[in-house]
Design a protein around this motif. Structure first.
Motif, mmCIF file in Angstrom:
data_model
loop_
_atom_site.group_PDB
_atom_site.id
_atom_site.type_symbol
_atom_site.label_atom_id
_atom_site.label_comp_id
_atom_site.label_asym_id
_atom_site.label_seq_id
_atom_site.Cartn_x
_atom_site.Cartn_y
_atom_site.Cartn_z
ATOM 1 N N SER A 1 0.809 -1.217 0.000
ATOM 2 C CA SER A 1 0.000 0.000 0.000
ATOM 3 C C SER A 1 0.844 1.270 0.000
ATOM 4 C CB SER A 1 -0.891 -0.007 1.234
ATOM 5 O OG SER A 1 -1.438 1.261 1.454
ATOM 6 N N ILE A 2 0.375 2.226 -0.782
ATOM 7 C CA ILE A 2 0.916 3.586 -0.689
ATOM 8 C C ILE A 2 -0.274 4.482 -0.374
ATOM 9 C CG2 ILE A 2 1.987 5.501 -1.920
ATOM 10 C CD1 ILE A 2 3.176 3.469 -3.871
ATOM 11 N N GLY B 1 3.301 5.303 4.029
ATOM 12 C CA GLY B 1 2.396 6.432 4.224
ATOM 13 C C GLY B 1 3.157 7.734 4.063
ATOM 14 N N ILE B 2 2.561 8.663 3.331
ATOM 15 C CA ILE B 2 3.208 9.963 3.138
ATOM 16 C C ILE B 2 2.211 11.054 3.493
ATOM 17 C CG2 ILE B 2 4.248 11.511 1.430
ATOM 18 C CD1 ILE B 2 4.686 8.598 -0.072
ATOM 19 N N SER C 1 6.600 5.613 7.387
ATOM 20 C CA SER C 1 5.879 6.868 7.166
ATOM 21 C C SER C 1 6.864 7.981 6.873
ATOM 22 C CB SER C 1 5.078 7.258 8.402
ATOM 23 O OG SER C 1 4.297 6.199 8.827
ATOM 24 N N LEU C 2 6.405 8.867 6.023
ATOM 25 C CA LEU C 2 7.214 10.014 5.648
ATOM 26 C C LEU C 2 6.400 11.259 5.963
ATOM 27 C CD1 LEU C 2 9.979 10.204 4.220
ATOM 28 C CD2 LEU C 2 8.765 10.455 2.074
ATOM 29 N N CYS D 1 8.525 4.711 -2.397
ATOM 30 C CA CYS D 1 7.353 3.877 -2.684
ATOM 31 C C CYS D 1 7.669 2.705 -3.611
ATOM 32 C CB CYS D 1 6.266 4.704 -3.367
ATOM 33 S SG CYS D 1 5.673 6.047 -2.377
ATOM 34 N N LYS D 2 8.875 2.634 -4.055
ATOM 35 C CA LYS D 2 9.209 1.715 -5.149
ATOM 36 C C LYS D 2 8.747 0.274 -4.899
ATOM 37 C CE LYS D 2 12.875 0.870 -8.396
ATOM 38 N NZ LYS D 2 14.300 0.869 -8.644
#
Lengths: 413, 477
Positions: free
Chosen positions: B327-328, B358-359, B389-390, B449-450
């Motif tokens: 998941s992104i 998570g961003i 998380s970012l 996210c790669k």
């Protein structure tokens, strides 16, 4: 709930009429929702209501204040001590310290103690509290020897509940090591404690909780505290042996450079259930928190860890870490974890890890190829697993004492 | 200034299509449900099923434990059925379809007409609630694969629908799932016969168009023994001021040795920069690995919606079954996401893997919430979870709430999570190589996210990478 709790208010001494009224009011508040159950998120993994209902038919309050027990003191190292019998302050001896620098007395008034109205056990505590101790260390005084709190529970407590409230205050640049040592005779009872900790600038508090023997006690303890600039709080939880124990720690790191360490090593046996729940609030920049929870679970024991790190938006440069590890040795045992992060600041280093599983087969194989038999190999690995949390204790004698305590527990497996 | 331009860039898909809509009476009632059932020409058993759900709904309460709070939804003020009027008599070919509709799809870049052969994607496009056209039917028919609107499946394949509908998400599951069971309008139905490998990626494009309608699709995918299917779902919604509700149910069933791969790129309207409007995306997605050696893999890229609240889950019943979740979730401005997964291990030697990124930027809140539950009988099971998380700026939040339960001694559960900001050194390095701040951030985030982007099928991966960059526009500066 009313059937379960048979409380006689006549036996509780109150300092004023107002207090007596407050007690009844709090008790009624408690009865409204009763003991917390798993529908309450905080109690999701430890359904106190069902645990207590299953094990107790009737609970009365403790009213027998005659206490004449003689207690055998630890002689592994020099220490000061406080003796509490069945939760009631009996005596203290702080002869290793300078006069007037350490103040200990029994806490009677409940005013000013934390108010967590959403916690129903607090209502119960305020209704029935017998007090506890009040401990204060003066400015710039570093205690020479640890203080041991001998918490003795005798057999009069069968089917009773005791409620305590304690307060610990460390003034600027003071230092203290506090060891809570629980000793209990064979009886089944409930204990509900609330403790408040105030730490001023630069103070250092190291606390330990150890259980001497296996006990039929059902414990709940709530510790809430606040920390000022550069203060350090360390808590070591070694309370294996209780039927039920939930320790809840809420610590506010209010000013810069405060740090909080919570370390736990538990080895739980038959019908034991322990939960550690923490909430560390990073309210200021540059604070540090570190939690390491290690559980060895045997038989049908249950271990729970619910930890939360909260980082406020201004708490930049926070360094927070959470690790929970469990060794599950039996298919009936269970480990539940909920390591939570709630973060509102971006320049932070926050991480957590959680693992649970069996003993590493490769490690066992390695030891066995070296001629160590299986049971011994297992013990060695379990010991190593728990002992890791003692790494940062500089006091040699104390460390040895704690390690001895752990070895005894592991040998009992 | 480039970043200024970017800040002012509007939501690309925020156009509405002026087609006359055909709506059910407003409000949630037995009458509405009977209306929907009648218009779909459903058999009696389906209507009974819906009514059963509706009766259950009356006693259920809307959950409120989630992190993102929202104003109370007035369920009586919504339209539960909306179809373009010209669809009332189904078109026989694409030529009969309202040209404006086709135009909409073209703007979205959906390969419906000529492009369909080139891209090799069979599309079952859901425009509001009715399936417009289903492409590539012939080719799929040859293999015995059923890919059609669920309303058609109810009529043509009642045995399959009866057997599997509601078997993963029971009608009394929870408020939104039950609501969907009562009023669902359309969605996709996929059945892959035994030992068949679906020759192409199946895809549905959902789109909410009419205002004041909720979108309640129902998707049911069954992979019979030894089969394989990859399914793509992409979503966009036009710009509207009021918040719209989207409560879909997706059920996946994998039998022995079957594999289902379900990918989502969700780009619903997120609301404007002040947090006005946007979609409430409250979706229930659940897959059951019923058979031995079966596998279900969820991949999601969540960039849109005002509130995203969903937990695509796997129930690992069969021995040796595998569940995956990639998941992104990107939230910017006032967007909120509370998403994650549930991996429920019941069978022996079951494995699951969770990778969540998570961003958060702007004033957004991003929560990962997940459950890993290893049952007593799930011997030798394994789980690995990683959630990173970012954070960009100190007005947003990133939260991690994992629930981990392990009930046997031969299983291993590993979980790790980190929270950090974009590394200054990496930014500096990119700047030094001539990339501006925006480009550098986009590059680094794409790298972050790669692991998840790699899981997407080719066609989607390109679009998703672009979305990742677009979603974060204006967040650096």
């Amino acid at each position: 709930m009313e059937q379960l709790f048979n409380i006689d208010f006549k036996n509780i001494s109150s300092s004023s009429k107002k207090e007596a009224l407050e007690r009844r009011k709090n008790f009624e508040l408690f009865l409204k929702t009763g003991l917390p159950n798993k529908k309450d998120e905080n109690w999701k993994f430890s359904d106190l209501n069902s645990i207590i209902s299953k094990n107790f038919k009737e609970i009365t309050n403790y009213d027998d204040l005659r206490i004449d027990e003689e207690i055998e003191l630890i002689n592994d190292f020099d220490h000061n001590h406080i003796i509490l019998i069945n939760g009631v302050f009996k005596s203290c001896d702080i002869s290793f310290e300078e006069k007037e620098k350490v103040k200990i007395d029994s806490l009677k008034s409940l005013e000013g103690l934390s108010n967590q109205s959403s916690n129903n056990l607090q209502n119960l505590n305020q209704a029935l509290s017998l007090g506890g101790f009040n401990l204060e260390v003066q400015k710039d005084y570093k205690c020479k020897k640890p203080i041991i709190i001998y918490n003795y529970f005798n057999s009069n407590l069968e089917n009773k509940i005791i409620n305590n409230s304690n307060q610990i205050k460390l003034n600027q640049n003071s230092e203290l090591i506090l060891i809570e040592y629980n000793i209990s005779e064979k009886c089944k009872f409930l204990k509900n404690t609330f403790e408040k900790i105030y730490m001023n600038k630069g103070s250092e508090l190291k606390t330990f909780v150890i259980q001497k023997t296996k006990s039929n006690g059902y414990f709940y303890k709530n510790i809430s505290g606040s920390q000022d600039y550069n203060s350090t709080y360390q808590k070591f939880i070694l309370s294996s042996g209780l039927k039920f124990n939930k320790l809840e720690i809420n610590m506010d790191l209010e000013k810069e450079n405060a740090s909080c360490y919570i370390l736990s090593g538990l080895s739980l046996g038959k019908e034991e259930h322990q939960e550690i729940k923490t909430r560390i609030n990073h309210m200021a920049p540059n604070c540090k928190s570190y939690q390491k929870i290690k559980n060895v679970l045997e038989n049908d024991s249950k271990g729970v860890y619910q930890g939360k790190i909260f980082v406020k938006d201004n708490a930049q440069k926070t360094d927070a870490y959470q690790l929970s590890k469990a060794l599950i040795l039996d298919d009936k045992a269970e480990f539940n974890a909920k390591p939570e992060l709630e973060i509102y600041a971006d320049d932070v280093k926050c991480s957590h890890g959680s693992t649970s599983g069996s003993i590493d087969e490769d490690a066992i194989h390695y030891l066995m190829t070296r001629g160590i038999e299986l049971p011994m190999a297992k013990k060695l690995l379990i010991n190593g697993f728990i002992n890791e949390i003692f790494e940062n204790i500089p006091e040699e004698k104390l460390k040895k004492f704690l390690e001895k305590n752990i070895i005894e527990q592991v040998n009992a497996i | 200034m480039k970043s200024e331009e970017l800040k002012n860039r509007e939501y690309k898909y925020g156009f509405t299509t002026d087609i006359e809509n055909f709506k059910a009476p407003k409000g949630l009632s037995e009458e509405t449900i009977r209306f929907i059932s009648k218009i779909k020409k459903e058999p009696q058993w389906m209507l009974d099923w819906r009514l059963k759900a509706f009766n259950r709904l009356k006693v259920l309460k809307e959950p409120n434990w989630q992190k993102p709070k929202y104003p109370k939804i007035n369920y009586q003020d919504l339209y539960y059925y909306s179809a373009p009027k010209s669809m009332k008599d189904k078109p026989q070919s694409l030529d009969e379809v309202d040209p404006k509709l086709i135009e909409t799809y073209n703007k979205l870049g959906i390969p419906l007409n000529e492009q369909k052969r080139l891209s090799g994607v069979a599309v079952d496009a859901v425009f509001d609630s009715v399936s417009v056209a289903t492409t590539f039917k012939g080719e799929l028919d040859k293999k015995g694969i059923i890919f059609c609107p669920i309303s058609e499946a109810i009529q043509k394949h009642p045995d399959l629908v009866k057997k599997y509908l509601g078997s993963v998400i029971p009608i009394s599951d929870h408020f939104f799932a039950t609501l969907n069971s009562a009023v669902f309008t359309d969605g996709s139905f996929v059945y892959i016969p035994p030992n068949t490998r679906c020759p192409m990626e199946l895809s549905t494009y959902f789109r909410i168009n009419a205002s004041e309608t909720g979108q309640f699709e129902r998707t049911l995918i069954i992979a019979d023994k030894g089969s394989y299917v990859s399914y793509l779902e992409g979503c966009t919604a036009p710009m509207r001021d009021e918040n719209q509700l989207h409560a879909a149910n997706v059920e996946l069933i994998a039998l022995d040795d079957a594999e289902i791969k379900y990918s989502t790129v969700q780009n619903w309207y997120p609301g404007d920069k002040e947090g006005v409007g946007g979609i409430y995306n409250f979706v229930t997605k659940r897959g059951a690995c019923r058979g031995k050696n079966s596998k279900i893999s969820w991949t999601q890229v969540e960039t849109g919606s005002a509130i995203t609240w969903k937990y695509p889950s796997c129930i690992l019943q069969g021995d040796n079954s595998v569940g995956e979740f990639y998941s992104i979730a990107i939230t910017n401005n006032y967007q909120k996401a509370d998403t994650g997964t549930k991996m429920i291990h019941l069978g022996k030697n079951t494995k699951s893997k969770i990778i969540s990124k998570g961003i958060s930027a702007g004033q957004a809140d991003n929560t990962y919430r997940g459950l890993v539950d290893i049952g007593v009988k799930a011997k030798n099971s394994r789980n690995y979870t990683q959630c990173d998380s970012l954070l960009m700026g100190n007005k947003c939040g990133a939260h991690t709430v994992p629930y981990i339960k392990n009930k046997n001694s031969s299983s291993t559960v590993e979980h790790e999570a980190t929270t950090s900001k974009i590394n200054e050194d990496q930014l500096f390095y990119c700047n030094q190589r001539g990339l501006n701040q925006e480009e550098a951030v986009s590059l680094i985030v794409n790298g972050f996210c790669k692991e998840v982007l790699q899981q997407l099928p080719m066609e989607f991966a390109v679009e998703a990478q672009k979305l990742v960059s677009i979603s974060l526009e204006g967040s650096v500066g």
